[in-house]
Design an enzyme around this catalytic site. Structure first.
Site, short mmCIF file in Angstrom:
data_model
loop_
_atom_site.label_atom_id
_atom_site.label_comp_id
_atom_site.label_asym_id
_atom_site.label_seq_id
_atom_site.Cartn_x
_atom_site.Cartn_y
_atom_site.Cartn_z
N GLY A 62 0.85 -1.19 -0.09
CA GLY A 62 0.00 0.00 0.17
C GLY A 62 0.74 1.30 0.14
N VAL B 274 0.54 5.49 1.02
CA VAL B 274 0.05 6.31 2.00
C VAL B 274 0.12 7.61 1.47
CG1 VAL B 274 0.10 7.07 4.40
CG2 VAL B 274 1.07 4.90 3.99
N ASP C 122 5.30 -7.05 13.11
CA ASP C 122 6.14 -6.33 12.20
C ASP C 122 6.65 -5.14 12.77
OD1 ASP C 122 7.36 -6.34 9.83
OD2 ASP C 122 5.86 -5.34 8.72
#
Length: 467
Positions: free
Chosen positions: A150, A152, A253
């Site tokens: 993705g 941002v 993560d």
């Protein structure tokens, strides 16, 4: 059950396999398995936040085939967490039906900072999306932070004027796990999720904007962080982890790019790999995380717990204090495409701790990187560590970016007054190394000052200078 063990026979077989593999063979295997260099690969979350997903999938498919509109997919509207999770499940399950079939946007909003108009929330008219400009870099750099699968963007609602972060995820890569944790668990050190909207073939996730950028961006632009900056960031992240771990949630993560600066705090982002444990030990079906920060028990895939996040935080602390992730200086990426075998055999990377690290901080990092997860401290224990609670007289005077910039200007003025006349005069032409450094520092102050004044952003971490 013995922790980290799923059966003695299986353990012996795995150990025997690892023992007889040489490094070059392991590297070849790992390179084939992990050909992509994109960190944090998405896999379906194992937490079941919406137990009736199969039934809902069948119902949604039936409605779509009959030409009827699914309630969750008819418009952009306010709703509950349950509504958002239902929406996420439907979008994920019905991906194949959405390509080219959405006449308008649809979604569920959790916060009124987003203001839809008559069931619509349109780009440019209702919300403005612009590429994220890294505050520590030149405005013209065009840098756009990336998360797993993705981009941002910086978003601003045209009615409420609220600035937000907007993560764009292609619909075929979107999973319910992308929203589950942020939607279900609220904490000041977890970026708040405002809602999700499907435009065309892309899911847009709106959340709190970390306009100060990520820790990784700061490291790349400003170099290693000072210890009192690291203390400030670490305390905020440990508070977030303590909350998540109390709910039996593993982030999976933890790394510099997933720690973001808000106006007065640091928060965790990117929960696409997170899981909620149903037992004391989570037995994975896949590797989750970014390998350079992975704990040894995660790599072995025999079971792990929330302590895996603590190890990843320890690796992140090394990155913050040195400007380089652990392992890479001693084992360059060009020669070692994968670090999984190295971590399995040699962890923890204590040799990578900064040479000028204080005794207290070194003790904290060593504790976080303890190879045996049973002996590794919890987030709550680390929060009490003396390294994170220095005496008041040892704490920096600057508690915000504004005050840090003022201090920087004062120091620069003092340096200019102390410079010999010939060096001061040459600063305009950059004829000496010292004057060139001073010129760059002055330029940095002007750039940051303009950004701070125009955007009114970033008041942390406390630092004497950002250069």
């Amino acid at each position: 059950m013995e922790y980290m063990s799923t059966g003695s026979d299986e353990k012996e077989e795995i150990d025997l396999l690892i023992k007889h593999l040489n490094v070059s063979e392991v590297i070849d295997i790992m390179e084939n398995l992990y050909a992509s260099e994109e960190p944090g690969v998405y896999e379906p979350s194992l937490m079941t936040m919406y137990p009736d997903s199969n039934q809902n999938e069948e119902r949604s498919e039936s409605l779509l085939r009959s030409g009827q509109e699914v309630p969750w997919l008819s418009s952009v509207r306010y709703g509950t967490v349950e509504d958002l999770l239902a929406f996420a499940n439907h979008v994920s399950n019905m991906t194949k039906h959405f390509y080219g079939r959405r006449p308008q946007e649809c979604g569920i909003l959790l916060n009124m900072v987003i203001s839809p108009q008559n069931g619509r929330y349109q780009i440019d008219s209702d919300v403005l999306l612009v590429p994220w400009k890294l505050t520590y870099r030149n405005i013209g750099s065009g840098f756009v932070p990336r998360g797993a699968f993705g981009k941002v963007y910086l978003a601003q609602d045209m009615k409420t004027k609220k600035r937000m972060a907007c993560k764009l995820i292609p619909i075929d890569q979107f999973k319910p796990s992308d929203v589950e944790i942020q939607a279900c668990f609220r904490h000041e050190n977890i970026a708040e999720l405002y809602g999700a909207v499907l435009w065309g073939d892309t899911v847009h996730l709106f959340m709190e904007a970390g306009e100060g950028g990520s820790v990784l961006e700061k490291l790349e632009s400003c170099g290693p962080m000072r210890e009192f900056e690291i203390i400030w960031v670490t305390k905020h992240i440990l508070k977030g982890l303590d909350f998540l771990h109390s709910k039996k949630v593993i982030h999976h993560d933890i790394k510099p790019s997933n720690i973001v600066f808000m106006s007065t705090k640091a928060v965790l982002v990117d929960f696409g790999l997170s899981v909620k444990m149903t037992e004391d030990v989570y037995l994975p079906k896949d590797l989750r995380g970014t390998e350079i920060y992975m704990s040894p028990e995660v790599i072995l895939c025999r079971g792990h717990s929330t302590k895996a996040d603590i190890y990843s935080l320890g690796a992140t602390l090394i990155h913050m204090q040195t400007g380089t992730p652990p392992w890479v200086k001693r084992y360059p990426r060009s020669a070692y495409p994968s670090y999984l075998y190295i971590i399995h055999k040699q962890a923890p990377p204590l040799e990578d701790i900064a040479g000028d690290c204080s005794p207290g901080m070194r003790e904290l990092i060593e504790a976080a990187l303890e190879r045996n997860p049973n002996h590794r401290p919890k987030a709550a224990d680390l929060l009490k560590h003396e390294a994170l609670n220095p005496p008041r007289e040892d704490q920096p005077r600057c508690q915000s970016l504004d005050s840090a910039l003022f201090e920087r200007k004062r120091l620069l003025s003092r340096k200019e007054l102390q410079l010999p006349e010939n060096i001061a005069d040459s600063s305009c032409t950059g004829s000496t190394e010292e004057s060139e450094v001073l010129r760059r520092q002055r330029s940095l102050y002007i750039d940051l000052g303009a950004l701070a004044g125009y955007f009114n952003i970033v008041r942390g971490p406390p630092t004497l200078e950002y250069g």
